[in-house]
Design a protein around this motif. Structure first.
Motif, short mmCIF file in Angstrom:
data_model
loop_
_atom_site.label_atom_id
_atom_site.label_comp_id
_atom_site.label_asym_id
_atom_site.label_seq_id
_atom_site.Cartn_x
_atom_site.Cartn_y
_atom_site.Cartn_z
N THR A 80 -45.28 113.32 -50.97
CA THR A 80 -45.41 113.66 -52.23
C THR A 80 -44.72 112.90 -53.14
N ASP A 81 -43.79 112.11 -52.79
CA ASP A 81 -43.30 111.20 -53.98
C ASP A 81 -44.34 110.21 -54.27
N GLN A 82 -45.31 109.75 -53.09
CA GLN A 82 -46.13 108.63 -53.38
C GLN A 82 -47.30 109.00 -53.68
N GLN A 83 -47.37 110.55 -54.11
CA GLN A 83 -48.87 111.01 -54.33
C GLN A 83 -50.01 111.00 -53.43
N VAL A 84 -49.51 110.83 -51.93
CA VAL A 84 -50.57 110.95 -50.99
C VAL A 84 -51.62 111.95 -51.27
N PRO A 85 -52.92 111.60 -50.95
CA PRO A 85 -53.98 112.77 -51.00
C PRO A 85 -53.50 113.98 -50.13
N THR A 86 -53.78 115.16 -50.62
CA THR A 86 -53.21 116.55 -49.84
C THR A 86 -53.79 116.49 -48.66
N CYS A 87 -55.11 116.14 -48.56
CA CYS A 87 -55.84 116.34 -46.96
C CYS A 87 -55.14 115.24 -45.98
N GLU A 88 -54.98 114.06 -46.55
CA GLU A 88 -54.48 113.08 -45.64
C GLU A 88 -52.98 113.66 -45.50
N LEU A 89 -51.97 114.07 -46.41
CA LEU A 89 -50.62 114.22 -46.14
C LEU A 89 -50.71 115.47 -45.04
N VAL A 90 -51.54 116.44 -45.27
CA VAL A 90 -51.72 117.65 -44.44
C VAL A 90 -51.90 117.25 -43.03
N ALA A 91 -52.87 116.30 -42.88
CA ALA A 91 -53.05 115.73 -41.50
C ALA A 91 -52.06 115.07 -40.88
N VAL A 92 -51.27 114.32 -41.63
CA VAL A 92 -50.09 113.76 -40.87
C VAL A 92 -48.93 114.52 -40.43
N LEU A 93 -48.64 115.65 -41.57
CA LEU A 93 -47.64 116.70 -41.20
C LEU A 93 -48.22 117.18 -39.92
N SER A 94 -49.46 117.54 -39.87
CA SER A 94 -49.92 118.58 -38.54
C SER A 94 -49.57 117.58 -37.33
N ALA A 95 -49.88 116.50 -37.46
CA ALA A 95 -49.75 115.43 -36.36
C ALA A 95 -48.37 115.38 -35.85
N LEU A 96 -47.45 115.29 -36.92
CA LEU A 96 -46.01 115.13 -36.70
C LEU A 96 -45.35 116.69 -35.84
#
Length: 375
Positions: A80-96
């Protein structure tokens, strides 16, 4: 000197060191620091999954879950702080979250296996203690020392055996090696020790002791099973009797340190095979005076190899380390043996050293305290 290997039956002994439990948290912290410093967005964030994955090997399910949630929260904050695109961030968090769930399950299964292993260890240790009595350091005019090393770090019991029994006929001892491994070998070793203990006390003739063991094994062993053994006795002052049944020859050590192998002129088959060969064991009579020592051992000692595939020279090692203290002699001999093989033996190794320290008594005992070991 410890005469038998000691193992802790608690399942905690199977866990990694306590310091490793914080390692997954450090991994997550380092990844988060690098990502925050470099501002690399999703390049570093997927590496946060290394935290819960590593925690599965060092923590229980609760610890894995905590590390996984920490990684997910940090990932969300950094993304969120680095303004990562929402779709990419959701993919990373889902993987985590997926890695955290899988790692939590793996941590639970690992902990369950630890508990099962602890239970198996406890049963094996109880079986060992049921068969084991420590060998006394002194028996009449004799000093005694034993040393055993298991080839496997988790070993409790096996086919190597030794025992020493003070009897009305003098001190008697046996060292042997059962063919095979596992519980059948332990059962055979226990049988040999049980018969030896009774026969050594009852039979005035050492050959009769061996014959009773042979008859018992003939009734209980399979056609391909056998036991190599040396049975020895000290029937009186200055006297030694030895019966070798297919085993490595004992080493007789003079008072001035000269080492001589006690070879037999009439080789006998291992115990349990007499009916097949028809050969009878031979009783050797040897002098055994004050200051002399007798070393019995199993083939795990003499067949130990170094990196160049050279066998350990036991007789030379004994000559280098012999002293008036049998415990010290075996400790130094054992340390040199481990050095020779590079720190780990590939077979069980047992050593029993008997030293005559006085000549005023002959080691007879009206009320003996038998000592026996199954390895």
């Amino acid at each position: 000197m410890s005469q038998v290997p000691h193992h802790d039956g608690d399942h905690a002994s199977t866990r990694p060191p306590a310091g490793l439990a914080v390692l997954p948290v450090l991994v997550v912290a380092v990844v988060a620091f690098v990502d925050n410093t470099g501002g690399a967005g999703t390049i570093w964030l997927p590496l946060l999954a290394a935290g819960p994955a590593l925690a599965a090997t060092t923590n229980g399910p609760r610890g894995v879950l905590c590390v996984g949630l920490l990684a997910t929260v940090l990932g969300a904050a950094l993304g969120t702080d680095q303004q990562v695109p929402t779709c990419e961030l959701v993919a990373v968090l889902s993987a985590l979250l997926a890695v955290t769930a899988a790692s939590t399950l793996a941590g639970g299964l690992r902990r369950r296996r630890e508990r099962v292993l602890a239970a198996v260890r406890s049963v094996a240790e109880a079986a060992q203690h049921a068969l084991l009595q420590p060998v006394p350091e002194t028996v009449g005019p004799f000093q005694v020392a034993v040393r055993y090393s298991a080839a496997a770090a988790e070993a409790r019991i096996g086919g190597d055996l030794y025992a020493l029994v003070p009897t009305p006929h003098g001190v008697r001892l046996i060292v042997g090696d059962v063919r095979g491994k596992g519980l059948p070998a332990v059962e055979t070793a226990a049988l040999v020790l049980g018969v030896f203990r009774e026969a050594a006390y009852d039979e005035p003739d050492l050959l009769a002791v061996v014959s009773r063991i042979e008859r018992s094994l003939a009734r209980n062993l399979g056609p391909d099973d056998f036991v190599t053994a040396v049975v020895a006795g000290c029937p009186g002052p200055g006297r030694l009797e030895v019966v070798n049944c297919g085993h490595a020859p004992p080493l007789l050590i003079s008072a001035d340190g000269e080492v001589t192998a006690v070879e037999t002129a009439h080789p006998a088959p291992p115990l349990g095979l007499r009916a097949l060969s028809g050969q009878l064991p031979h009783l050797q009579h040897l002098p055994f005076t004050e200051g002399e020592q007798l070393l019995l051992y199993t083939d795990g000692v003499t067949e130990a190899r170094d990196h160049a595939r050279e066998f350990y020279p036991l007789a030379e090692g004994v000559a280098r380390h012999v002293s008036e203290d049998p415990a010290r002699t075996l400790t130094e001999l054992h340390d040199e043996l481990l050095t020779h093989v590079g720190g780990r033996l590939h077979d069980d190794a047992a050593l029993l050293l008997l030293r005559r320290s006085a000549t005023d008594t002959d080691g007879r005992a009206a009320h003996p305290c038998p000592a026996e070991v199954v390895l």
